[in-house]
Motif scaffolding. Structure first.
Motif: not given
Length: 297
Positions: A21-22, A24-31, A104-106, A190-195
């Protein structure tokens, strides 16, 4: 690029939905890493890159972490192994791959208890905290989601609640402790992974909105289900014998018993609830939306 492990599990499926849901707004690809891609809905498979296999496999995580900026890490329960093997043994290939690819982040799913006198004798929790150390040593910024017991554990008791009006555990009936819904854990992840402005290594408690005892749970279930529900305390030796009889690894079962003993001694009570550590889903709401359909089905 965010990599999600265990995307079809209780926490992972909620997390994946939030990220889809989020993102696309963050220009984030998911795997995602998944043993059986068929368990992913068609609409999800069309929007994520799928790596097939176990995230405990060195070759799988090496492929999955290449080019990744962040990883959501969850160790699936494996009752055929001793706790340290189930958590740290499973995680070591991933820790090597994280370092090799400079992720960089886990964000990892862990447990409350770090820094308490009970942490070294809390069974599965002790193993989970050791896993946190492995991930923190990779060079990635790491956040351990420090969780208490889940509301969803009660789904295993749905049959007993339906047929007998009884649920069981090994803790004192009046022992109040935090409990949390898995959807709330996913929201924090989700909040931590996106920001990803955070650095270093730390834990992030996710404590639910209030502490509840088994007697509190019974009262609320009675109200929400419209039928009497009561709690029965189960001796740890009886639990141990039953689980070993079902074929679980004896050391893993001992890890469960040690964890439950530590929780009964206050393992989860050491972190103060604040607006930052409280999550929103009440037990009343969870009962109405999740437990009631399971019990009445």
């Amino acid at each position: 690029m965010i990599v999600i492990t265990a995307p079809t599990g209780n926490i992972g499926r909620h997390l994946l939905a939030l990220l889809l849901e989020s993102a696309p707004a963050h220009d984030e690809e998911l795997r995602v890493i998944v043993r059986d891609p068929a368990r992913l809905p068609d609409a999800v498979r069309e929007r994520v890159e799928v790596i097939t296999g176990s995230h405990g496999d060195a070759g799988v995580v090496d492929r999955a972490f290449e080019g990744a900026d962040a990883v959501f890490w969850l160790v699936p329960p494996d009752a055929s192994l001793a706790p340290q093997d189930a958590y740290c043994g499973f995680t070591r290939p991933a820790a090597k791959a994280l370092a090799a690819h400079g992720v960089g982040h886990v964000v990892g799913v862990s447990a409350l208890g770090s820094g308490t006198p009970l942490a070294d004798r809390a069974g599965l929790v002790t193993a989970s905290l050791a896993m946190d150390g492995l991930l923190a040593d990779t060079g990635a910024a790491y956040r351990a989601l420090a969780n208490p017991s889940f509301f969803e554990n009660l789904l295993e008791e749905a049959g007993s609640i339906r047929e007998k009006g009884v649920f069981t555990d090994a803790v004192d009936a009046d022992r109040k402790a935090p409990l949390v819904a898995v959807a709330d854990i996913a929201a924090v992840a989700a909040g931590l992974l996106l920001e990803r402005s955070w650095t270093g290594s730390d834990s992030v408690p996710v404590l639910g909105p209030q502490d509840l005892s088994p007697n509190d749970l019974a009262r609320i279930m009675t109200e929400q289900l419209g039928r009497p529900v009561r709690y029965e305390r189960r001796p740890l030796d009886e639990l141990y014998t039953t689980l070993v009889g079902h074929g679980l690894h004896e050391a893993f079962v001992q890890g469960i018993a040690d964890m439950k003993r530590a929780k009964d001694e206050g393992l989860d009570a050491g972190v103060a609830r604040t607006p930052d550590t409280a999550s929103r889903t009440t037990f009343e709401r969870w009962c109405a939306e999740t437990l009631k359909p399971a019990v009445l089905s």
